[in-house]
Design an enzyme around this catalytic site. Sequence first.
Site, PDB file in Angstrom:
ATOM      1  CE  LYS A 198      -3.932   0.226   2.238  1.00 56.84           C
ATOM      2  NZ  LYS A 198      -4.951   0.319   3.303  1.00 56.84           N
ATOM      3  CD  GLU A 204       8.727  -6.872   6.914  1.00 57.63           C
ATOM      4  OE1 GLU A 204       8.515  -7.129   8.110  1.00 57.63           O
ATOM      5  OE2 GLU A 204       8.274  -5.856   6.340  1.00 57.63           O
ATOM      6  N   GLY A 259      -5.456  -3.788   4.833  1.00 53.85           N
ATOM      7  CA  GLY A 259      -4.597  -4.825   4.258  1.00 53.85           C
ATOM      8  C   GLY A 259      -5.154  -6.223   4.390  1.00 53.85           C
ATOM      9  NE  ARG A 260      -6.962  -6.851  10.641  1.00 55.75           N
ATOM     10  CZ  ARG A 260      -6.407  -5.683  10.988  1.00 55.75           C
ATOM     11  NH1 ARG A 260      -5.318  -5.269  10.384  1.00 55.75           N
ATOM     12  NH2 ARG A 260      -6.949  -4.927  11.926  1.00 55.75           N
ATOM     13  CD  GLU A 345      -2.521  -7.314  11.370  1.00 56.19           C
ATOM     14  OE1 GLU A 345      -1.327  -7.668  11.406  1.00 56.19           O
ATOM     15  OE2 GLU A 345      -3.105  -6.998  10.319  1.00 56.19           O
ATOM     16  CG  HIS A 376      -3.189 -38.891  14.468  1.00 58.22           C
ATOM     17  ND1 HIS A 376      -3.200 -40.171  14.974  1.00 58.22           N
ATOM     18  CD2 HIS A 376      -4.185 -38.832  13.554  1.00 58.22           C
ATOM     19  CE1 HIS A 376      -4.156 -40.877  14.366  1.00 58.22           C
ATOM     20  NE2 HIS A 376      -4.763 -40.083  13.509  1.00 58.22           N
ATOM     21  CE  LYS A 504       4.698  -3.127   9.075  1.00 54.43           C
ATOM     22  NZ  LYS A 504       3.708  -2.453   8.193  1.00 54.43           N
TER      23      LYS A 504
END
Length: 539
Positions: A198, A204, A259-260, A345, A376, A504
């Site tokens: 954005k 990253e 964003g999410r 978040e 399991h 960040k």
Amino acid sequence: MENTLHRLAKDLANQSIADFFAQDVNRFDSLSLSAGGFLLDYSKQYLTQDVLNSLNDWAAQQGLFNKINAMFKGDKINHTEGRAVLHTVLRAPRDVQQAILGQELASEVAATDRRMAQLVETLHAGELTGFSGKVFTDVVAVGIGGSYYGPKVCHEALKSYRQHKLNVHYLANVDGTAVVGKLEKLNPETTLVVVISKTFVTQETLLNATALKQWLLDSGCDNQQLNKHFVAVSAAPEKAIEFGVAPDKVLPMWDWVGGRFSLWSAVGFPLACAIGNENFELLRAGAYEMDQHFQTSDFLNNMPVLMALIGIWNCSFLKYNSLAVLPYDHLLRDFPGYLQQVDMESSGKRVDVNGEEITLAIAPIVFGQEGTNGQHAFMQLMHQSHQVIPTEFIVALEGHSQFIEHHRVLVANCFAQSEALMQGKTLVQAYDECIANGLSEQQAMTLAPHKVMPGNSPSSTLVFDKLNPKIMGSLMALYEHKIFVQGAMWNLNSFDQWGVELGKQLGQTVMKVFDGEQDSKLSGSSQGLVNLFKNKHNL
């Protein structure tokens, strides 16, 4: 109303979910709901009609109806950042977009959709080529967080609907080993890179994008041809162009799309490349169908609201501080990881919209794994420990493979696990089982306590016919709205993430210290770790 719910939680202490079924043979019929291609069975939850009615009253008291309307009409409900939350409008019909966004912005959204669809078509038709003139065979989407999780989980879930003209890959991890792993599979001459950020300053994402740029240069691509290999999705087009993306290959984002929740925007471009435009539109259509159900249904017949209220009941009033999401579907194996991001978040906050401490227990820890693998692993703890972990099972009635018996066993395991979590096994039952298996009375008395399971662990089961793009869109929207309702009821802002921002900021601080700057804000521990790294690399 909160006091009433606390009292009801105490009143249930001497009852069990199994008791509720004994008292009401029609409990499944009265506590199940169909919407958007799903059936939600919540009859194995630890609640009564009185609890549901009180939750419904509390939702009305909290102004939930108005809060839902405020989101859909574009009020700036993300108050800490002064933003609207309008990802839902991106999957709505054009007339709805115009009514909410206005003519100019709605036209921009429509133009972006057309450009995105055209890019997908030209890629599938082999009309775009790289620096050597060869057509693109692979697309690498570079992003992180919301720019990664939503598209990636849908990419895996819709494997049966992928087009064979393009292979789509996702790169989020800043670990260089992840970059190497991707590059080993790719030919630079036939690889298109989609950079999703954005702000176009995300550390990253830019680090990985720069590594791919250098990879192309090292492979014979010159600077003048680099822009053939890049598409960007950003709200900062000038920064994308400065990076080297051609202006006509920058697809816009808007600050009113978090964003999410950005899958429905041009962030979904790599997914559209994988499954095709038609299937991407079906994904949006499924989400819009769930939007309509969410907006128009009364709360006790509203699937996202019900799931949210049940989640709040379990977390805030029964004090169960975890939630297991268990998809009995290999194609949905990434879904619990996606929910960890979007749920924790969104709800991982400590103060309400007024900046005051939230006194209720909120924000359960979300985890999960595909069935039957979880049986399991961690489900041993769920069956026999002192911790009660509410569970949401997700299962399709029909699978995607030719192995019909495998799917029958898979579904049987899903249904059996919810039953086992509810019923458990008493000491008497365990003892009788040991005797029936030929053990002596002494052996049975010794072994039986180890086979006792408390039971009374609540669960819901979400059932659908078969996973397809429309169902997947509905599923994503269902959980988006569930999470929104939980935040609205807890009176928090579900759409900021200042904790992420702190990490960040300190990451940048540590990088500066690596480069020789001094910073007194770092603890002795962190400074010691920094020195260890610097000594190893002679910095």
